[in-house]
Scaffold this active site. Structure first.
Site, PDB file in Angstrom:
ATOM      1  N   SER A 164       0.832  -1.210   0.000  1.00 14.19           N
ATOM      2  CA  SER A 164       0.000   0.000   0.000  1.00 14.19           C
ATOM      3  C   SER A 164       0.862   1.253   0.000  1.00 14.19           C
ATOM      4  O   SER A 164       0.511   2.257  -0.634  1.00 14.19           O
ATOM      5  CB  SER A 164      -0.948  -0.001   1.205  1.00 14.19           C
ATOM      6  N   ASP A 165       1.992   1.230   0.704  1.00 18.57           N
ATOM      7  CA  ASP A 165       2.901   2.376   0.686  1.00 18.57           C
ATOM      8  C   ASP A 165       3.436   2.622  -0.722  1.00 18.57           C
ATOM      9  O   ASP A 165       3.472   3.764  -1.204  1.00 18.57           O
ATOM     10  CB  ASP A 165       4.088   2.120   1.619  1.00 18.57           C
ATOM     11  N   LEU A 166       3.875   1.560  -1.362  1.00 18.08           N
ATOM     12  CA  LEU A 166       4.492   1.697  -2.678  1.00 18.08           C
ATOM     13  C   LEU A 166       3.477   2.150  -3.727  1.00 18.08           C
ATOM     14  O   LEU A 166       3.762   3.011  -4.567  1.00 18.08           O
ATOM     15  CB  LEU A 166       5.136   0.374  -3.086  1.00 18.08           C
ATOM     16  N   GLY A 169       2.551   5.798  -3.157  1.00 16.14           N
ATOM     17  CA  GLY A 169       3.637   6.650  -3.635  1.00 16.14           C
ATOM     18  C   GLY A 169       3.676   6.736  -5.144  1.00 16.14           C
ATOM     19  O   GLY A 169       3.898   7.808  -5.722  1.00 16.14           O
TER      20      GLY A 169
END
Length: 381
Positions: A164-166, A169
């Site tokens: 989810s972070d990647l 981003g």
């Protein structure tokens, strides 16, 4: 480089925001990473070699580091001066935090009406969960992503990388570039928003489509494909091989290589629907053939037949693979005083304005004097 001349003020930390600004920096944007006096917490996380976190190094190359105490009036004033000169602001605070610091949207527009403001957060800026803290594990759970991963009889399973972070981003970087293009027409900036949970929801692909069409909640299928069979990992004599026959053409190619194409004449295997109903039986028939030969054998003959097939590799094998090396997906970047650092390469290849490493990961506050000094010179002029 593609984004040369674009100045980005980076108020992000940890991963989702820094991944966004990394992509912008790799494409040539001047990214000024604003850090508190103690620095981004990731500077102290992961494997630290020669005093440098390789985790931090991988996501913060090509950036400048400026220390600002944004709780102080001087720090806020310097941030305001930087924003006057910037094209893009990227932050990953919870919604409303930047406003409480004295920089609501109205104030940002006063400072610089051309400024593109990118916000990376947990759930978006509207709705009942706006004020909740978030993290990758929570986003994987609440997006439905975890519910479809894992074995059929097991519990919901997270993906190992912080997906989810990647993804958030990546979407933020895409939004920034899109907003820069729009600014060519309008002359004005705008707000770009991406969130951990929304990003993963958007990646549910055919799983959400099947749910919308049928109302049936997808079950976990492990390495088996939810809507295609045969598909997955198959036993070889010395390991496992991944095969992805995604439609009837590829299924026939795969089964022909195994001398099993006669199965397609049987009622229980003649269509994908039938193969899904009888998947366990079909997979066992296939495995009894594949386990007689090596992984290398099957990689060669199945690919030669035109069916997607690959080796299941660990990271050592990945970063020794000739295709990966040919694509320069592992870089070694010298960091003065720290030695060479290995990191992943550039996934997007541009023929005329390619990404490149033009600066090693900055030491904490390495560019404070130069950047703030240029602001003072600008004020005097």
């Amino acid at each position: 480089m593609a984004l040369s001349g674009i100045r980005v003020i980076d108020l992000t930390r940890i991963l989702a925001g820094p991944f966004c600004t990394l992509m912008l920096a790799d494409m040539g944007a001047e990214v000024i990473k604003i850090e508190p006096p103690k620095g981004d917490p990731v500077r102290q996380q992961g494997i630290v070699k020669n005093g440098l976190s390789w985790y931090f190094a991988q996501f913060n190359r090509n950036k400048k580091s400026v220390i600002l105490d944004l709780y102080s009036e001087e720090g806020k004033k310097n941030l305001e001066l930087l924003l006057e000169t910037a094209d893009v602001l990227v932050e990953n605070y919870r919604p409303g935090v930047l406003a409480k610091m004295g920089f609501p949207r109205e104030r940002l527009e006063e400072i610089n009406p051309k400024l593109i403001h990118a916000s990376v957060n947990g759930y978006g800026s509207t709705g009942p969960y706006v004020d909740r803290p978030s993290f990758d594990f929570i986003a994987q759970a609440m997006s439905g992503f975890m519910s479809v991963n894992g074995s059929q009889d097991g519990e919901p399973m997270r993906a190992a990388p912080p997906m989810s972070d990647l993804i958030a981003g990546l979407y933020a970087a895409f939004g920034v570039v899109t907003a820069l293009q729009a600014r060519h027409r309008t002359g004005r900036g705008q707000i770009v928003e991406s969130s951990l949970t929304n990003g993963l929801i958007s990646m549910m692909a055919y799983l959400s489509a099947e749910y919308f069409a049928t109302g049936i909640i997808p079950s976990r299928t492990g390495n088996n494909h939810p809507i295609a069979s045969p598909y997955g990992l198959f036993r070889a004599s010395d390991g496992r091989v991944a095969v992805a026959p995604s439609n009837d053409v590829f299924v026939k190619r795969f089964l022909t290589v195994l001398d099993l194409d006669h199965l397609l004449d049987e009622d229980k295997f003649c269509t994908n629907d039938q193969r899904m109903k009888n998947r366990d039986e079909l997979l066992e028939i296939i495995n009894k053939v594949t386990e007689k030969q090596s992984v290398d054998h099957w990689i060669r003959v199945i690919n030669e037949a035109g069916c997607p097939c690959g080796r299941t590799m660990d990271l050592k094998e990945v970063f020794e693979d000739p295709q990966v090396l040919a694509q320069e997906m592992m870089l070694e970047v010298d960091h003065p005083g720290r030695g060479p650092v290995k990191m992943t390469g550039f996934p997007v290849k541009l023929s005329e304005t390619p990404a490149k490493v033009h600066r090693p990961t900055p030491e904490l506050g390495a560019d404070t004097s130069a950047v703030l000094g240029s602001l003072k010179s600008r004020e005097r002029n």
